[in-house]
Scaffold this motif. Structure first.
Motif, PDB file in Angstrom:
ATOM      1  N   ASP A 222       0.811  -1.218   0.000  1.00 24.50           N
ATOM      2  CA  ASP A 222       0.000   0.000   0.000  1.00 24.50           C
ATOM      3  C   ASP A 222       0.851   1.277   0.000  1.00 24.50           C
ATOM      4  N   CYS A 223       2.091   1.177  -0.516  1.00 26.83           N
ATOM      5  CA  CYS A 223       2.936   2.372  -0.728  1.00 26.83           C
ATOM      6  C   CYS A 223       2.865   2.705  -2.221  1.00 26.83           C
ATOM      7  N   ILE A 224       1.703   3.171  -2.648  1.00 25.69           N
ATOM      8  CA  ILE A 224       1.406   3.236  -4.077  1.00 25.69           C
ATOM      9  C   ILE A 224       2.244   4.278  -4.799  1.00 25.69           C
ATOM     10  N   ASP A 225       2.465   5.426  -4.194  1.00 25.12           N
ATOM     11  CA  ASP A 225       3.261   6.466  -4.863  1.00 25.12           C
ATOM     12  C   ASP A 225       4.679   5.988  -5.158  1.00 25.12           C
ATOM     13  N   LYS A 226       5.316   5.353  -4.176  1.00 27.31           N
ATOM     14  CA  LYS A 226       6.674   4.829  -4.382  1.00 27.31           C
ATOM     15  C   LYS A 226       6.673   3.707  -5.417  1.00 27.31           C
ATOM     16  N   ALA A 227       5.634   2.899  -5.373  1.00 28.03           N
ATOM     17  CA  ALA A 227       5.526   1.790  -6.326  1.00 28.03           C
ATOM     18  C   ALA A 227       5.492   2.318  -7.755  1.00 28.03           C
ATOM     19  N   VAL A 228       4.702   3.353  -7.975  1.00 26.35           N
ATOM     20  CA  VAL A 228       4.586   3.932  -9.329  1.00 26.35           C
ATOM     21  C   VAL A 228       5.951   4.407  -9.815  1.00 26.35           C
ATOM     22  N   GLN A 229       6.763   4.969  -8.927  1.00 26.91           N
ATOM     23  CA  GLN A 229       8.102   5.428  -9.327  1.00 26.91           C
ATOM     24  C   GLN A 229       8.943   4.271  -9.862  1.00 26.91           C
ATOM     25  N   PHE A 230       8.884   3.119  -9.201  1.00 24.50           N
ATOM     26  CA  PHE A 230       9.649   1.958  -9.674  1.00 24.50           C
ATOM     27  C   PHE A 230       9.094   1.420 -10.986  1.00 24.50           C
ATOM     28  N   PHE A 231       7.773   1.413 -11.132  1.00 19.46           N
ATOM     29  CA  PHE A 231       7.184   0.935 -12.384  1.00 19.46           C
ATOM     30  C   PHE A 231       7.602   1.840 -13.551  1.00 19.46           C
ATOM     31  N   VAL A 232       7.598   3.130 -13.294  1.00 14.87           N
ATOM     32  CA  VAL A 232       7.995   4.083 -14.341  1.00 14.87           C
ATOM     33  C   VAL A 232       9.463   3.877 -14.714  1.00 14.87           C
ATOM     34  N   GLN A 233      10.306   3.650 -13.711  1.00 15.69           N
ATOM     35  CA  GLN A 233      11.727   3.420 -13.967  1.00 15.69           C
ATOM     36  C   GLN A 233      11.930   2.135 -14.765  1.00 15.69           C
ATOM     37  N   LEU A 235       9.846   0.847 -16.852  1.00 14.37           N
ATOM     38  CA  LEU A 235       9.399   1.109 -18.226  1.00 14.37           C
ATOM     39  C   LEU A 235      10.403   1.956 -18.995  1.00 14.37           C
ATOM     40  N   LYS A 236      11.178   2.761 -18.297  1.00 13.70           N
ATOM     41  CA  LYS A 236      12.245   3.515 -18.972  1.00 13.70           C
ATOM     42  C   LYS A 236      13.332   2.560 -19.455  1.00 13.70           C
ATOM     43  N   MET A 237      13.631   1.562 -18.625  1.00 14.99           N
ATOM     44  CA  MET A 237      14.654   0.580 -18.993  1.00 14.99           C
ATOM     45  C   MET A 237      14.145  -0.377 -20.069  1.00 14.99           C
ATOM     46  N   ALA A 238      12.842  -0.694 -20.007  1.00 17.24           N
ATOM     47  CA  ALA A 238      12.248  -1.647 -20.957  1.00 17.24           C
ATOM     48  C   ALA A 238      10.837  -1.178 -21.293  1.00 17.24           C
ATOM     49  N   PRO A 239      10.704  -0.316 -22.305  1.00 20.85           N
ATOM     50  CA  PRO A 239       9.395   0.272 -22.648  1.00 20.85           C
ATOM     51  C   PRO A 239       8.305  -0.756 -22.951  1.00 20.85           C
ATOM     52  N   ASP A 240       8.679  -1.968 -23.317  1.00 20.68           N
ATOM     53  CA  ASP A 240       7.685  -2.992 -23.656  1.00 20.68           C
ATOM     54  C   ASP A 240       7.389  -3.928 -22.482  1.00 20.68           C
ATOM     55  N   HIS A 241       7.797  -3.553 -21.275  1.00 21.00           N
ATOM     56  CA  HIS A 241       7.590  -4.413 -20.108  1.00 21.00           C
ATOM     57  C   HIS A 241       6.098  -4.387 -19.745  1.00 21.00           C
ATOM     58  N   GLU A 242       5.371  -5.407 -20.197  1.00 21.88           N
ATOM     59  CA  GLU A 242       3.915  -5.418 -20.073  1.00 21.88           C
ATOM     60  C   GLU A 242       3.446  -5.489 -18.617  1.00 21.88           C
ATOM     61  N   LYS A 243       4.140  -6.286 -17.804  1.00 20.37           N
ATOM     62  CA  LYS A 243       3.729  -6.414 -16.398  1.00 20.37           C
ATOM     63  C   LYS A 243       3.879  -5.095 -15.659  1.00 20.37           C
ATOM     64  N   ALA A 244       4.978  -4.391 -15.929  1.00 16.25           N
ATOM     65  CA  ALA A 244       5.190  -3.090 -15.280  1.00 16.25           C
ATOM     66  C   ALA A 244       4.141  -2.083 -15.737  1.00 16.25           C
ATOM     67  N   ARG A 245       3.793  -2.143 -17.005  1.00 18.35           N
ATOM     68  CA  ARG A 245       2.787  -1.227 -17.549  1.00 18.35           C
ATOM     69  C   ARG A 245       1.418  -1.472 -16.888  1.00 18.35           C
ATOM     70  N   LEU A 246       1.032  -2.745 -16.786  1.00 16.90           N
ATOM     71  CA  LEU A 246      -0.258  -3.092 -16.184  1.00 16.90           C
ATOM     72  C   LEU A 246      -0.285  -2.724 -14.697  1.00 16.90           C
ATOM     73  N   ALA A 247       0.802  -3.028 -13.995  1.00 21.06           N
ATOM     74  CA  ALA A 247       0.856  -2.722 -12.559  1.00 21.06           C
ATOM     75  C   ALA A 247       0.806  -1.219 -12.325  1.00 21.06           C
ATOM     76  N   CYS A 248       1.484  -0.467 -13.179  1.00 20.59           N
ATOM     77  CA  CYS A 248       1.482   0.994 -13.051  1.00 20.59           C
ATOM     78  C   CYS A 248       0.072   1.544 -13.264  1.00 20.59           C
ATOM     79  N   ARG A 249      -0.613   1.009 -14.263  1.00 19.13           N
ATOM     80  CA  ARG A 249      -1.980   1.450 -14.548  1.00 19.13           C
ATOM     81  C   ARG A 249      -2.917   1.108 -13.384  1.00 19.13           C
ATOM     82  N   ASN A 250      -2.796  -0.116 -12.861  1.00 20.79           N
ATOM     83  CA  ASN A 250      -3.635  -0.532 -11.724  1.00 20.79           C
ATOM     84  C   ASN A 250      -3.367   0.319 -10.482  1.00 20.79           C
ATOM     85  N   ALA A 251      -2.096   0.593 -10.233  1.00 22.36           N
ATOM     86  CA  ALA A 251      -1.733   1.375  -9.052  1.00 22.36           C
ATOM     87  C   ALA A 251      -2.351   2.768  -9.111  1.00 22.36           C
ATOM     88  N   LYS A 252      -2.240   3.396 -10.259  1.00 20.14           N
ATOM     89  CA  LYS A 252      -2.800   4.748 -10.413  1.00 20.14           C
ATOM     90  C   LYS A 252      -4.328   4.728 -10.306  1.00 20.14           C
TER      91      LYS A 252
END
Length: 497
Positions: A222-233, A235-252
């Motif tokens: 439940d540390c959603i703001d910090k989680a989003v920062q890692f998901f965004v990072q 996606l910067k390293m791997a723009p096609d990382h589908e799991k990170a993209r989905l998790a980022c969308r769900n978190a927001k």
């Protein structure tokens, strides 16, 4: 006097141009490397094998030796490159193929490893080490298959089990470590998952999978703001990382919907809050901690909407997700109190007080215990059919009505069973009136005291007829009861003498 530039000769190592001399020098470096390798000084061994390769870059055995050293240093990717170079220079270099296979196995490439071990067996069919490693590669493939099936079925414990065994064979495989860490996160074992991801990030700070797992742990805690920062990072390293993209969308989405619900609740719009919390709960069933809070929030809104049974169910759902969630126990206990389920309320308050021994929690527990004790006595208010805040006049009117309704004379023509039941009710009505019409007894009764133990009321000597006569006056109160079969529940009349 003007300065004069003077050329001073600089000593340099003699340049060896003769091929035979280079080969002798390379052999010398190799021997020194072997000596350090025997002493387990692998860093120095690596340096001398490198010098040997620099002196004679076409010798397969030098690459093979350096590969062995790199394997001892757990630098398997570099070791793999040296092994592959060794067999490119000499396709019959058995040790080169064996080391290449071991590197592939350590890195989790079971099929590639299997091909290398098969090549060794073609060169040397009796090689037991190659046969054993070939079996290990097959075992690794089977663990991978079982893990993939387990993940598909959401059997995350099975996946962790398989990955632990796979990593015993493929200790340097980041892919297996990431899969294990992801499943640990999905099982709620966040510290373990964080540890695995952090170990990978120490070696490779740009590893998108490890960044994703770190974010996933924060998200599930439940540390959603910090989680989003890692998901965004990630996606910067791997723009096609589908799991990170989905998790980022769900978190927001989860954060936004929860905040909308909270705002609606603050605005006293409980229906809207209830609906928004319901929508938030549908976003990600895997987010245990956040969903526990959402269930508790919805229970609070439900209680405001008088949906008490649903509120109890929501609190129970929250506790199933997080059995340490004190707020959910408190909310459910209050709902139990509101619905007079005192035993359940006492259990919840006991759980809370065992966890957090505060004066407030102690007071709540004592209140619930008192209400439970009171609930086990006769409820005189129910007997008279009045509320707990009834006035003296209301109590008198209720007694008058119930005493006349259940008086034995009125049921003299009824069956013995009915007469017995009505006599019992008549006595209870008198007993209730005796307590509730006396201010002192009423206060002690309301406070949960046992009146018989206090000597304020002795049920054994109680006579309901005396109470009736005292209330109405005279021997029979001046009443005649119509006990004919056609009489209704209110058929009595005054008879004046």
């Amino acid at each position: 006097m003007a300065a004069v530039d003077i050329d001073v000769p600089v000593e340099t190592e003699p340049q060896i141009c003769n091929q035979e001399d280079l080969e002798r020098l390379a052999e010398s470096f190799k021997e020194q490397g072997n000596a350090y390798y025997s002493k387990k000084d692998y860093s120095q061994a690596f340096n001398y094998y490198t010098k040997a390769i620099d002196a004679c870059p076409k010798n397969a055995s030098y690459y093979g030796n350096r590969a062995a050293t790199l394997m001892m240093l757990c630098r398997f990717r570099e070791a793999l490159e040296d092994s592959q170079q060794a067999v490119r220079l000499d396709d019959c270099f058995m040790k080169g193929h064996l080391r290449e296979g071991k590197c592939h196995l350590s890195l989790g490439n079971a099929m590639a490893a299997n091909r290398c071990f098969q090549k060794v067996l073609e060169l040397e069919p009796s090689n037991r080490e190659a046969q054993q490693e070939k079996n290990n590669a097959a075992t690794l493939l089977e663990y991978q298959r079982m893990a993939d099936f387990g993940f598909e079925k959401r059997d995350f414990r099975k996946v962790v089990y398989c990955m632990d065994r796979a990593l015993a064979l493929a200790s340097a495989c980041h892919r297996f470590k990431i899969l294990k860490a992801e499943c640990l996160a999905l099982l709620g074992r966040y510290p373990e998952a964080q540890s695995v991801a952090s170990d990978i990030l120490r070696m490779d700070s740009t590893n998108a999978d490890a960044l994703y797992v770190r974010g996933l742990c924060l998200y599930y805690e439940d540390c959603i703001d910090k989680a989003v920062q890692f998901f965004v990072q990630a996606l910067k390293m791997a723009p096609d990382h589908e799991k990170a993209r989905l998790a980022c969308r769900n978190a927001k989405a989860l954060k936004a919907k929860k905040e909308e619900g909270n705002q609606a609740f603050k605005n006293n719009n409980y229906e809207a809050a209830y609906q928004l919390y319901t929508e938030a709960l549908a976003i990600d069933p895997n987010n245990i901690k956040t969903n526990a809070k959402l269930y508790c929030n919805r229970a609070t809104a439900g209680a405001k909407l008088k949906k008490v049974d649903q509120a109890i169910e929501d609190c129970t759902s929250a506790i199933k997700l997080d059995d340490t969630y004190i707020k959910a126990y408190l909310r459910r206990a209050q709902c139990y109190m509101d619905t007079e389920q005192y035993e359940e309320a006492v259990r919840d308050y006991e759980k809370v007080y065992q966890t957090e021994k505060t004066s407030d929690h102690k007071q709540m527990l004592k209140k619930a215990q008192m209400e439970l004790k009171k609930s086990k006595r006769k409820d005189y208010y129910k007997v008279l059919g009045v509320g707990k805040n009834a006035t003296e006049d209301e109590i008198k009117k209720a007694y008058r009505k119930r005493a006349l309704m259940h008086h034995p004379d009125r049921h003299s023509s009824a069956t013995p069973e009915v007469q017995k039941e009505e006599e019992k009710k008549f006595k209870e009505v008198g007993e209730a009136f005796t307590v509730l019409s006396d201010p002192k007894k009423k206060v002690r009764y309301d406070n949960g005291h046992d009146l018989e133990d206090d000597g304020c009321f002795d049920g054994g000597d109680f006579d309901a007829n005396n109470i009736f006569r005292a209330f109405f006056g005279g021997h029979s109160g001046g009443f005649t009861f119509d006990s004919s079969p056609d009489s209704g529940p209110g058929n009595f009349f005054f008879q004046f003498g």
